[in-house]
Design a protein around this motif. Structure first.
Motif, short mmCIF file in Angstrom:
data_model
loop_
_atom_site.label_atom_id
_atom_site.label_comp_id
_atom_site.label_asym_id
_atom_site.label_seq_id
_atom_site.Cartn_x
_atom_site.Cartn_y
_atom_site.Cartn_z
N LEU A 230 -61.37 -43.70 -1.42
CA LEU A 230 -60.94 -45.08 -1.65
C LEU A 230 -60.85 -45.39 -3.15
CD1 LEU A 230 -63.01 -46.82 1.15
CD2 LEU A 230 -60.52 -46.55 1.09
N ARG A 231 -61.77 -44.85 -3.92
CA ARG A 231 -61.70 -45.07 -5.37
C ARG A 231 -60.45 -44.40 -5.95
NH1 ARG A 231 -65.74 -47.91 -7.36
NH2 ARG A 231 -67.93 -47.63 -6.73
N LEU A 232 -60.09 -43.22 -5.48
CA LEU A 232 -58.92 -42.52 -5.98
C LEU A 232 -57.65 -43.30 -5.64
CD1 LEU A 232 -57.51 -40.21 -7.35
CD2 LEU A 232 -57.84 -38.82 -5.28
N LEU A 233 -57.56 -43.81 -4.40
CA LEU A 233 -56.41 -44.64 -4.05
C LEU A 233 -56.31 -45.85 -4.97
CD1 LEU A 233 -56.52 -44.63 -0.14
CD2 LEU A 233 -55.05 -43.26 -1.64
N GLY A 234 -57.46 -46.45 -5.29
CA GLY A 234 -57.47 -47.58 -6.20
C GLY A 234 -56.99 -47.22 -7.59
N GLU A 235 -57.35 -46.03 -8.05
CA GLU A 235 -56.90 -45.58 -9.37
C GLU A 235 -55.38 -45.38 -9.40
OE1 GLU A 235 -59.16 -42.06 -10.03
OE2 GLU A 235 -61.08 -43.13 -10.15
N ILE A 236 -54.83 -44.82 -8.31
CA ILE A 236 -53.38 -44.66 -8.23
C ILE A 236 -52.70 -46.03 -8.23
CG2 ILE A 236 -51.47 -43.83 -6.80
CD1 ILE A 236 -53.42 -41.65 -5.76
N GLN A 237 -53.27 -46.96 -7.48
CA GLN A 237 -52.71 -48.31 -7.43
C GLN A 237 -52.75 -48.97 -8.80
OE1 GLN A 237 -50.83 -49.61 -5.38
NE2 GLN A 237 -51.47 -51.58 -4.52
N GLY A 242 -47.89 -49.21 -6.45
CA GLY A 242 -46.86 -48.83 -5.48
C GLY A 242 -47.29 -48.80 -4.03
N PHE A 243 -48.58 -49.03 -3.74
CA PHE A 243 -49.04 -49.04 -2.35
C PHE A 243 -48.85 -50.43 -1.75
CE2 PHE A 243 -52.13 -45.56 -3.72
CZ PHE A 243 -51.44 -44.55 -3.09
N SER A 244 -48.26 -50.49 -0.57
CA SER A 244 -48.06 -51.76 0.12
C SER A 244 -49.23 -52.14 1.00
CB SER A 244 -46.79 -51.70 0.97
OG SER A 244 -46.88 -50.65 1.93
N GLU A 245 -50.01 -51.16 1.43
CA GLU A 245 -51.08 -51.42 2.39
C GLU A 245 -51.98 -50.19 2.49
OE1 GLU A 245 -48.63 -52.11 5.78
OE2 GLU A 245 -48.40 -49.98 6.25
N LEU A 246 -53.14 -50.40 3.09
CA LEU A 246 -54.07 -49.32 3.39
C LEU A 246 -54.23 -49.26 4.91
CD1 LEU A 246 -56.23 -47.18 2.77
CD2 LEU A 246 -57.86 -49.06 2.40
N ILE A 247 -53.94 -48.12 5.49
CA ILE A 247 -54.08 -47.92 6.94
C ILE A 247 -55.32 -47.07 7.18
CG2 ILE A 247 -52.96 -47.17 9.06
CD1 ILE A 247 -50.29 -47.22 7.46
N ARG A 279 -61.85 -52.57 3.07
CA ARG A 279 -61.38 -53.86 2.57
C ARG A 279 -62.08 -54.24 1.27
NH1 ARG A 279 -57.46 -57.22 1.98
NH2 ARG A 279 -56.98 -57.37 4.21
N LEU A 280 -63.38 -54.08 1.23
CA LEU A 280 -64.15 -54.57 0.09
C LEU A 280 -64.01 -53.68 -1.13
CD1 LEU A 280 -67.26 -55.69 2.12
CD2 LEU A 280 -65.78 -57.20 0.78
N LEU A 281 -64.01 -52.36 -0.92
CA LEU A 281 -63.94 -51.45 -2.07
C LEU A 281 -62.57 -51.51 -2.75
CD1 LEU A 281 -65.54 -47.91 -2.03
CD2 LEU A 281 -63.61 -48.47 -3.50
N THR A 282 -61.53 -51.87 -1.98
CA THR A 282 -60.17 -51.96 -2.55
C THR A 282 -59.78 -53.39 -2.86
OG1 THR A 282 -59.11 -52.10 -0.37
CG2 THR A 282 -59.45 -49.89 -1.30
N ARG A 285 -56.96 -54.86 -5.32
CA ARG A 285 -55.91 -53.86 -5.50
C ARG A 285 -54.98 -53.81 -4.29
NH1 ARG A 285 -60.50 -51.14 -7.87
NH2 ARG A 285 -60.10 -50.58 -10.06
N PHE A 286 -55.56 -53.92 -3.09
CA PHE A 286 -54.79 -53.87 -1.85
C PHE A 286 -54.90 -55.21 -1.14
CE2 PHE A 286 -55.61 -49.54 -2.87
CZ PHE A 286 -54.59 -48.77 -2.32
N ALA A 287 -53.76 -55.85 -0.91
CA ALA A 287 -53.80 -57.11 -0.18
C ALA A 287 -53.93 -56.89 1.32
CB ALA A 287 -52.53 -57.92 -0.48
N HIS A 288 -53.42 -55.76 1.80
CA HIS A 288 -53.30 -55.58 3.25
C HIS A 288 -54.05 -54.34 3.75
CE1 HIS A 288 -50.38 -58.77 3.14
NE2 HIS A 288 -49.72 -58.13 2.20
#
Length: 373
Positions: A230-237, A242-247, A279-282, A285-288
């Motif tokens: 989750l931290r790595l996804l946040g770093e990319i964001q 470019g991420f629209s959502e987290l599934i 939800r909380l860790l992102t 950075r991620f709205a959805h």
């Protein structure tokens, strides 16, 4: 690597969880990795509190009254591109989806080895020719790399050509957990390295395509690997936005490689905790955060919608023409079911586009009224 022995099945120390809850309630950006790990082990009243905090974060990040969904149809690329006599023409399938109200085609999987070198691009062009207003969400990082290799061009060049031909976004699947050792173990040593997934996703973002992002849990991952993912996804964001959502989705036992044994047995408790932590860790950075409804029981879908998730994903509509479509074949959600789920969680169903915009009035799917809402 020990299978299935982490905090999801061994409840964390209550005192550690309580301390982490105080930290995350005050500021979702403040917990340490150790505290996130403790939260992944929450149970009982502490789990309920974690989910309540996550749902408050959802209300702050999105329209608090909405349960969003997209009307889409899934295609398995390897089936669609096979040329088999039993597979309907792609143009007929796309036209049928459009006539049934789909605003998105989702297409994943590799084309056959003997397909033309520009086979991926041809699929994009065919779909766009039939329904130019249809959003095409297609080609995971492995397919993106395969397409570029076949055409003998760099990945960004292929993505730019595909974008110009009608590709709208790419699925951020095939991520699993972004840890090389874990991915190698899952695949029996055949998984591409994490660096390739990141390179492909960031290339898509750089040419103006957005993507989804995913977290696959319930196999051999440790809680610390979930946190790192989750931290790595946040770093990319942070780099690309470019991420629209987290599934967030569990590995099903039916989909687990045989060598994993008891993998795919994620508990309801674990599922609630993973969604809340995601939800909380992102947050910020991620709205959805999307529910993988095809992989969860109905009551668990309600749990995670009340614990941080805001989106129910796609309806996965089928028509009379139904080629094989992998694990999700035959899994369809109706507008009535969306309305019922929304009523259970106290929200209003809202149709969206793939990029979370509002469809034109002509494309809206009628939503039935649910008494008692």
């Amino acid at each position: 690597m020990v299978l299935r022995e982490w905090a999801r099945d061994t409840v964390a120390e209550t005192a550690d969880v309580r301390a982490a809850l105080r930290r995350v309630a005050a500021d979702p950006s403040s917990p340490t990795d150790d505290e996130w790990v403790a939260l992944l082990g929450a149970d009982g009243p502490e789990l309920d509190e974690l989910c309540a905090i996550a749902d408050a974060a959802r209300r702050a990040a999105t329209d608090p009254a909405a349960l969003t969904f997209v009307v889409n149809r899934n295609f398995d690329t390897s089936v669609i591109a096979s040329g088999a006599d039993s597979v309907p023409e792609l143009s007929a399938l796309v036209d049928e989806a459009w006539q049934l109200g789909a605003t998105e085609i989702c297409m994943q999987g590799p084309i056959p080895a003997d397909a033309p070198d520009d086979g991926y691009l041809r699929l994009v062009e065919q779909i766009h020719d039939v329904a130019p207003e249809m959003h095409l969400h297609a080609f995971r990082p492995p397919e993106v790399r395969d397409a570029a290799t076949r055409m003998g061009i760099p990945i960004p060049e292929f993505l730019g050509i595909a974008r110009d031909a009608g590709l709208g976004s790419v699925p951020g699947t095939a991520a699993q957990i972004l840890d090389d050792e874990l991915r190698a173990h899952l695949s029996g040593g055949t998984a591409p390295p994490v660096a390739e997934w990141i390179e492909s996703i960031e290339a898509a973002h750089d040419v103006g395509l957005f993507s989804t992002s995913t977290l696959l849990y319930g196999h051999i991952e440790t809680p610390r690997q979930v946190v790192a993912h989750l931290r790595l996804l946040g770093e990319i964001q942070d780099r690309t936005n470019g991420f629209s959502e987290l599934i967030v989705m569990p590995m099903l036992a039916s989909a687990a490689p045989p060598h994993l044994g008891a993998a795919g047995m994620a508990s309801r408790r674990e599922t609630r905790a993973v969604h809340a932590v995601a939800r909380l860790l992102t947050f910020g950075r991620f709205a959805h955060v999307q529910v993988a409804w095809t992989k969860l029981g109905p009551d668990t879908v309600i749990d995670v919608l009340q614990g941080g998730a805001d989106d129910i994903g796609g309806l996965l509509i089928d028509g009379a023409l139904m080629p094989a479509a992998g694990q999700e074949a035959g899994r369809v959600m109706t507008a009535r079911q969306v309305a019922d789920i929304a009523a259970r969680v106290g929200r209003t169903p809202v149709q969206r586009t793939t990029g979370y915009g509002a469809p034109s009035a002509a494309l809206l799917t009628p939503i039935p009224q649910v008494h008692g809402k």
